[in-house]
Design an enzyme around this catalytic site. Structure first.
Site, PDB file in Angstrom:
ATOM      1  N   HIS A  67      -2.312  -4.777   6.304  1.00  0.00           N
ATOM      2  CA  HIS A  67      -3.344  -3.734   6.119  1.00  0.00           C
ATOM      3  C   HIS A  67      -4.638  -4.362   5.614  1.00  0.00           C
ATOM      4  O   HIS A  67      -5.571  -3.650   5.262  1.00  0.00           O
ATOM      5  CB  HIS A  67      -2.850  -2.699   5.096  1.00  0.00           C
ATOM      6  CG  HIS A  67      -1.466  -2.211   5.372  1.00  0.00           C
ATOM      7  ND1 HIS A  67      -1.148  -1.501   6.499  1.00  0.00           N
ATOM      8  CD2 HIS A  67      -0.305  -2.384   4.703  1.00  0.00           C
ATOM      9  CE1 HIS A  67       0.145  -1.230   6.493  1.00  0.00           C
ATOM     10  NE2 HIS A  67       0.688  -1.756   5.428  1.00  0.00           N
ATOM     11  N   HIS A  95      -8.355  -7.070  -3.318  1.00  0.00           N
ATOM     12  CA  HIS A  95      -8.325  -6.927  -1.861  1.00  0.00           C
ATOM     13  C   HIS A  95      -9.585  -6.181  -1.448  1.00  0.00           C
ATOM     14  O   HIS A  95     -10.385  -5.800  -2.281  1.00  0.00           O
ATOM     15  CB  HIS A  95      -7.054  -6.170  -1.423  1.00  0.00           C
ATOM     16  CG  HIS A  95      -7.004  -4.788  -1.967  1.00  0.00           C
ATOM     17  ND1 HIS A  95      -6.420  -4.468  -3.185  1.00  0.00           N
ATOM     18  CD2 HIS A  95      -7.529  -3.630  -1.492  1.00  0.00           C
ATOM     19  CE1 HIS A  95      -6.557  -3.188  -3.400  1.00  0.00           C
ATOM     20  NE2 HIS A  95      -7.232  -2.650  -2.409  1.00  0.00           N
ATOM     21  N   HIS A  97     -11.551  -3.390   1.662  1.00  0.00           N
ATOM     22  CA  HIS A  97     -11.491  -2.419   2.763  1.00  0.00           C
ATOM     23  C   HIS A  97     -12.793  -2.543   3.549  1.00  0.00           C
ATOM     24  O   HIS A  97     -13.852  -2.745   2.943  1.00  0.00           O
ATOM     25  CB  HIS A  97     -11.333  -0.997   2.226  1.00  0.00           C
ATOM     26  CG  HIS A  97     -10.115  -0.809   1.380  1.00  0.00           C
ATOM     27  ND1 HIS A  97      -8.915  -0.323   1.861  1.00  0.00           N
ATOM     28  CD2 HIS A  97      -9.891  -1.090   0.053  1.00  0.00           C
ATOM     29  CE1 HIS A  97      -8.026  -0.272   0.884  1.00  0.00           C
ATOM     30  NE2 HIS A  97      -8.584  -0.749  -0.214  1.00  0.00           N
ATOM     31  N   GLU A 107     -14.669   2.757   0.982  1.00  0.00           N
ATOM     32  CA  GLU A 107     -13.779   3.921   0.851  1.00  0.00           C
ATOM     33  C   GLU A 107     -14.529   5.023   0.102  1.00  0.00           C
ATOM     34  O   GLU A 107     -14.629   6.153   0.579  1.00  0.00           O
ATOM     35  CB  GLU A 107     -12.498   3.502   0.130  1.00  0.00           C
ATOM     36  CG  GLU A 107     -11.727   2.445   0.936  1.00  0.00           C
ATOM     37  CD  GLU A 107     -10.246   2.527   0.735  1.00  0.00           C
ATOM     38  OE1 GLU A 107      -9.761   2.331  -0.392  1.00  0.00           O
ATOM     39  OE2 GLU A 107      -9.539   2.810   1.722  1.00  0.00           O
ATOM     40  N   HIS A 120     -11.604  -4.069  -4.206  1.00  0.00           N
ATOM     41  CA  HIS A 120     -10.801  -3.423  -5.262  1.00  0.00           C
ATOM     42  C   HIS A 120     -10.115  -4.483  -6.105  1.00  0.00           C
ATOM     43  O   HIS A 120      -9.324  -5.275  -5.579  1.00  0.00           O
ATOM     44  CB  HIS A 120      -9.754  -2.499  -4.638  1.00  0.00           C
ATOM     45  CG  HIS A 120     -10.347  -1.268  -4.023  1.00  0.00           C
ATOM     46  ND1 HIS A 120      -9.678  -0.499  -3.094  1.00  0.00           N
ATOM     47  CD2 HIS A 120     -11.544  -0.677  -4.211  1.00  0.00           C
ATOM     48  CE1 HIS A 120     -10.447   0.523  -2.741  1.00  0.00           C
ATOM     49  NE2 HIS A 120     -11.586   0.434  -3.405  1.00  0.00           N
ATOM     50  N   THR A 201      -5.462   4.219  -2.647  1.00  0.00           N
ATOM     51  CA  THR A 201      -6.024   4.734  -1.385  1.00  0.00           C
ATOM     52  C   THR A 201      -5.140   4.322  -0.206  1.00  0.00           C
ATOM     53  O   THR A 201      -5.519   4.489   0.949  1.00  0.00           O
ATOM     54  CB  THR A 201      -7.446   4.181  -1.148  1.00  0.00           C
ATOM     55  OG1 THR A 201      -7.350   2.750  -1.049  1.00  0.00           O
ATOM     56  CG2 THR A 201      -8.380   4.569  -2.282  1.00  0.00           C
TER      57      THR A 201
END
Ligand SMILES: O[B-]1(O)OCc2ccccc21
Ligand SMILES: [Zn+2]
Length: 269
Positions: A67, A95, A97, A107, A120, A201
């Site tokens: 992911h 990590h 996004h 996000e 994050h 999330t």
């Protein structure tokens, strides 16, 4: 989910998660749109400045989770205190996004505006719980420092992550982080932030996160964002189960959920 594990495609993406992870349909979900007009400044936040200590040498491995990329850290020696937090939190992992193009990918959004990506830094409450896994099951278990990323100059600290991406191209692959990455160097200069009570999330979307989202975005280059999108969501040798363009992880952000009746506080302008 069985074979069709959760992800970010039409078939297994955010709007399907609640089927297998009922908490994803909760009322304390993240991310949210930060409606800056709703934010209330809180003198108690101002009186307890956010303070952190990280040990760059403790950034151990980077893994392709399927992911996205994730840098796992040995929590010992790290600490985050102050602001909205009671007790001491330790860094567990960090990590990112991102989106398929840099007009989206964060996000959290701010007054409806998306950023190109969002970092994050995940911490767990070591004053009350034994480890991150246990902490994730409690409303005060986790806190995440969120950093909005916008397109600009090459980010030297994140470049250390980018350099490792070719060796974790497929899901499940991991490698040692040889050159220490200093999480503190990925934070913005001004420490103003918004804070609210939310969730992971990603599934299982536990409602156990005190969110601290810095107001000032940090720069990352288009080339660095393109490197993130070169990660694959399937295992080497297997075929791609997701209907994403040949299994490239081009986007891994969850759209915003309603803040509802939750309080949104801010510290600093
Ligand atoms: O939801 B996230 O991606 O950000 C907060 C968090 C905490 C632990 C795992 C994954 C996440
Ligand atoms: Zn995250």
């Amino acid at each position: 989910m069985s074979a069709a594990e959760w992800g970010y495609t039409k078939r297994n993406g955010p709007f399907t998660w609640a089927k297998n992870y009922p908490t994803a349909a909760g009322i304390r979900q993240s991310p949210v749109d930060i409606d800056t007009a709703l934010a209330t400044s809180d003198s108690s936040l101002e009186s307890k400045p956010l303070r952190w200590k990280y040990v760059p040498q403790n950034t151990r491995t980077i893994v392709n989770s399927g992911h996205g990329w994730r840098v796992d850290v040995d929590s010992e020696g790290s600490e985050l205190v102050g602001g909205p937090l009671e007790g001491t939190y330790k860094l567990q992992q960090f990590h990112c996004h991102w989106g398929s193009s840099s007009d989206k990918g964060s996000e959290h959004t701010v007054d409806g505006q998306s950023y190109a990506a969002e970092l994050h830094l995940v911490h767990w409450n070591s004053s009350k719980y034994a480890d991150c896994g246990e902490a994730a099951d409690y409303p005060d278990g986790l806190t995440v420092l969120g950093v909005l990323l916008k397109v600009g100059a090459k980010n030297p600290e994140l470049q250390k992550v980018i350099d490792l991406i070719p060796s974790i191209s497929h899901r499940g692959e991991k490698t040692e982080v040889k050159e220490a990455i200093d999480p503190a160097k990925m934070l913005p200069k001004t420490l103003s932030y918004w804070t609210y009570l939310g969730s992971l999330t990603v599934p299982p979307c536990n409602e156990s996160v005190t969110w601290i989202l810095f107001k000032e975005p940090v720069e990352v280059s288009e080339e660095q964002l393109a490197a993130f999108r070169s990660l694959r969501c399937y295992k080497r040798g297997e075929e791609c189960p997701c209907d994403e363009v040949d299994g490239l992880l081009i986007s891994n952000y969850r759209p915003t959920l309603p803040l509802g009746t939750r309080e949104l506080r801010e510290c600093g302008s």
